[in-house]
Write an enzyme that holds these catalytic residues in place. Structure first.
Site, short mmCIF file in Angstrom:
data_model
loop_
_atom_site.label_atom_id
_atom_site.label_comp_id
_atom_site.label_asym_id
_atom_site.label_seq_id
_atom_site.Cartn_x
_atom_site.Cartn_y
_atom_site.Cartn_z
N SER A 1 -11.14 -1.08 -0.54
CA SER A 1 -9.84 -1.01 0.14
C SER A 1 -9.99 -1.28 1.63
CB SER A 1 -9.22 0.38 -0.04
OG SER A 1 -8.66 0.54 -1.30
N HIS B 1 -3.44 6.03 3.43
CA HIS B 1 -4.26 4.88 3.07
C HIS B 1 -3.73 3.59 3.69
CE1 HIS B 1 -5.98 1.83 0.27
NE2 HIS B 1 -6.98 2.68 0.16
N ASP C 1 0.84 -1.20 0.00
CA ASP C 1 0.00 0.00 0.00
C ASP C 1 0.87 1.24 0.00
OD1 ASP C 1 -2.34 1.79 0.74
OD2 ASP C 1 -3.29 -0.17 0.98
#
Length: 852
Positions: free
Chosen positions: A526, A224, A171
């Site tokens: 996600s 994220h 990520d």
């Protein structure tokens, strides 16, 4: 070869074009090719440069090798070709990445030991914390409620917390200084493994920053990855699914922007080398095929004993066949998203309402400072450019309703007219987020429709003020328990069953970098994917010998069905090709005493009955009887980008319908599904098969999907406006999108000086191959380009791709001469037989004139 991207161009939105120009919202053949389009060959190459003999700029290609071949064999076979070997992915994918110009890439693919040459792709970066994509309502509240939904909290009470299991997070990196994630990095820390493959400034979509600058520190500056890692295993103010799992942080994104397939392959390789038991990929590219290298590499990891979990994708509003790679990989667990009843949001107290309202800052506008308050609200209306102002808002807080124009327009108009704060309320149910707004020094927040209406009534009395206090509040949501509006539909382009299962994924309250406030609510598949990655860690702690396929089977067999949230006459359950087998139930997966395989079945296309076989295996210590049952799920039909929903009641028979299994015994069941002649052709249908144990126990579920009609009958080149020819107008320097106009009567195109000519092609469905050629109308000479294989469909109803003559010439500098030509595009339909002419569609352009 998969390099047609070398002449596929991205263009701008129809609405942005001048009225006299007939343009389309055009994208590259592969939506993930933004980096390729940003490289000099595509952004600034010219036919004049090629005519003057300048070299073609190089770019990155992924060279897939035949079984038994390796990098040294390629080097020997390609002796004399000018390319640079960048990386050998032998452990995770039988291929290498190279840097070469398109002509060399074409010659590499012609080698016998080369299977395919793929364009390296762009994986679009996730939204930065605080700038959620504008996804519709239906958000999961906080992580505590989300892990209760999957019953992971009950596993924790049993002492199953993921201890000793390694979970790799590929990520944006992880903020390992976050106290909920251990506060340190390295041996003995929660985040014990990882590396940074790219550096802070990397953006594969930006030619100035497209070259990675790796280092050893996987710190997260995007947010994220920290959020995803928190869902996997936070242990502090929030509790993740596997709070004692060891985390590997593999950073593949810079602080902003996109990454590439080459980088993701490197991260998969590192996760394998570091001994990760589970790998989570909360990333992907939509409308993809299972054969793309990232999907195949993820499959390879499962062969090595690593459970790989990936997002199904966030393109649910683009209809069916919208799943992402690597999620569509055959052995990858692709995860869909569901919504829960409430979302945690920042709170502002409103004395006039005697309660708090939840709010979210919009775009890049700074959050309001705690302890501050707005001026009194004044109702301003919709606030688009042509709307009449409902009130004088100078020195007041403007209350605006969402819709009709952008947040940017509303915000800028309100600030121009003197507003000291701007509050936008939703014009549909639930909360929302937004992007594309720059900070003008005035707060901009969004609230729900119900809170907005209440504020509007209070504003009429002149005493509505929002007091920002730094607290949070749970905001009720309208679609609790239903599939998230953004969650992508399967099946895969080869009709393979996808997604595999579902988990909570909207508005998850989890960790973000300390510098960004430590916690935030984000939405998407996600967020659902790491729920499943964490659940896999729990299963592996309880039973370390489980293989990746067994982990998927346990979780899919024990899943709870997602109910259909709209018209009840259309069905009880959400489409199987939207939810998989349902929402994971960790405790049921831990307690399962049998297995039903396969968990997801593609029954193919046609109009008649379909028969497939399921195998039921007992792991119990006693004799167990099972009854087989079937429940249909909602079907989708019509336009695959905006499908209608229909009820189906297929006739399903089992042979046998009852099974008695002794400990360790397996038995098979033949399942015959008759969809019914009245089901419209073009429908994707499905259902759930359950093995129900007599006397109680875990019910086992498998699901199936199928296509009613001839799959090869789906039109590809049938858009009313495309294919057509267009002249290139220009390119947006930031988005790299192109604008086109219709050709002028009698217009000619100079090979040396332009203007550039393009064929604008809309792909109505994924295609197995595309071929492009030019024919000289006078001499009959035909110039062909290498074929492109496994192409995604055009995402939306007005999307298309631009094939530029300039880039064709760049690949074959001396192939064309002055004269009259036509351009032909041929596409091989998905699952088509290239030897069958009926499986191809083609379009030939009107004649056009090339000059020297």
């Amino acid at each position: 070869m998969p390099g047609l991207s070398a002449f596929a161009r991205r263009t701008s939105d129809r609405r942005a074009a001048p009225p006299e120009r007939r343009t389309g919202r055009l994208r590259p053949l592969r939506p993930w090719l933004a980096a390729a389009l940003a490289l000099p060959l595509f952004a600034s190459s010219s036919t004049a440069a090629q005519a003057n003999g300048e070299d073609e700029p190089t770019r990155v290609w992924l060279v897939e090798l035949a079984a038994g071949a390796d990098a040294s064999a390629l080097d020997a076979a390609a002796s004399g070709l000018d390319y640079t070997l960048r990386h050998d992915f032998e452990r995770v994918w039988n291929g290498v990445s190279v840097e070469a110009d398109p002509a060399v890439a074409r010659r590499l693919e012609r080698l016998d030991l080369v299977e395919e040459v793929w364009s390296d792709v762009v994986f679009t970066g996730p939204a930065r914390v605080g700038t959620d994509p504008e996804l519709e309502a239906g958000r999961v509240p906080e992580l505590a409620q989300a892990i209760a939904t999957t019953r992971a909290d009950e596993a924790h009470e049993r002492g199953i917390t993921g201890e000793g299991v390694r979970v790799g997070v590929i990520d944006t990196g992880v903020d390992y200084t976050h106290p909920d994630l251990g506060g340190c990095f390295g041996t003995g820390c929660r985040v014990a493994y990882g590396t940074d493959f790219v550096g802070d400034d990397f953006d594969s979509d930006d030619p100035e920053h497209a070259e990675p600058r790796p280092d050893d520190d996987p710190a997260d500056c995007g947010g994220h990855g920290t959020h995803v890692a928190g869902i996997v295993g936070a242990n502090g103010q929030v509790t993740g699914v596997a709070p004692d799992a060891v985390i590997g942080a593999y950073r593949v994104f810079g602080c902003e922007g996109s990454t590439s397939a080459e980088v993701i392959l490197q991260a998969l390789e590192a996760a394998l080398d570091d001994g990760m038991d589970v790998v989570n990929l909360s990333l992907g590219q939509s409308f993809q095929w299972p054969g793309y290298p990232t999907a195949k590499a993820a499959d390879r990891l499962t062969e090595e004993g690593v459970t790989v979990v990936a997002s199904m994708g966030n393109d649910g509003e683009a209809g069916v066949f919208s799943g992402s790679a690597p999620g569509v990989g055959e052995d990858v667990i692709a995860v869909a998203s569901t919504d829960n009843p409430a979302q945690r949001m920042d709170a502002a107290f409103v004395a006039a309402l005697d309660r708090s309202v939840g709010y979210k800052s919009i775009g890049d506008v700074a959050d309001p400072e705690p302890g501050t308050a707005t001026d009194p609200l004044a109702w301003f209306g919709r606030a688009c450019a042509d709307d009449a102002a409902e009130a004088d808002i100078a020195g007041k807080a403007a209350l605006i309703v969402r819709g009709e124009c952008t947040f940017k327009e509303k915000y800028e108009r309100a600030v121009d007219e003197g507003a000291t704060a701007v509050v936008v309320y939703n014009d549909r149910s639930g909360p929302f987020g937004g992007a594309g707004v720059d900070d003008l020094g005035v707060p901009l927040v969004g609230v729900t429709d119900t809170d907005g209406e209440a504020l509007r009534e209070a504003a009429a009395d002149g005493d509505a003020v929002l007091e920002f206090g730094g607290d949070t509040v749970l905001v009720d949501l309208p679609r609790g328990g239903y599939a998230s509006s953004f969650s992508a539909y399967g099946p895969a382009p080869d009709l393979a069953f996808k997604p595999d299962l579902a988990a909570p994924g909207g508005g998850i309250w989890s960790t973000v970098p300390v510098a960004d406030g430590s916690y935030e609510s984000l939405s998407g598949t996600s967020m659902s994917s790491p729920h499943v990655a964490g659940a896999a860690a729990l299963l592996l702690q309880a039973e370390p010998r489980l293989e990746p396929g067994e982990v998927r089977t346990r979780l899919a067999n024990s899943a709870t069905p997602v109910v259909w949230g709209d018209d009840p006459e259309l069905g009880e359950y959400e489409a199987a090709h939207r939810q998989g087998t349902g929402v994971i139930d960790v405790v049921a997966a831990l307690d399962a005493e049998a297995r039903l395989l396969p968990t997801g079945v593609n029954v193919g296309d046609g109009t008649g009955a379909r028969t497939f076989t399921l195998t039921l295996t007992s792991d119990a210590y006693s004799v167990q009887d099972y009854d087989l049952e079937h429940r249909a799920t909602t079907a989708t039909t019509g336009d695959e980008r905006a499908p209608d929903f229909v009820a189906t009641e297929p006739e399903v028979t089992f042979e046998p319908s009852h099974l008695r299994l002794y400990p360790g015994q397996s038995a098979t069941v033949d399942v015959t599904v008759e969809p019914g002649a009245d089901l419209p052709e073009g429908t994707v249908f499905g259902g759930r098969i359950t093995a129900v144990p007599e006397g109680g126990g875990t019910t086992l579920t498998a699901a199936y999907s199928g296509y009613q009609g001839d799959y090869l009958a789906i039109p590809v080149l049938a858009h009313p406006d495309y294919p057509r020819l267009g002249a290139v107008v220009g390119q947006d320097p930031e988005t790299h999108q192109f604008e086109y106009r219709d050709l002028d009567e009698g217009e000619t195109f100079s090979l040396a000086e332009g203007p550039d000519l393009a064929a604008l092609v809309y792909l109505g469905h994924q295609v197995a191959a595309m071929e492009v050629s030019l024919a000289n109308t006078a001499t009959g000479e035909v110039v062909r380009w290498e074929r492109e294989t496994f192409l995604p469909r055009s995402p939306g109803p007005d999307d298309a791709v631009g094939i530029h003559l300039e880039d064709l010439v760049a690949q074959r500098p001396n192939a064309l001469e002055a004269g009259e030509w036509t351009l032909e595009v041929r596409v091989l339909k998905a699952l088509g037989d290239e030897a069958d002419p009926d499986h191809w569609e083609q379009w030939t352009s009107p004649a056009f004139t090339l000059t020297d």
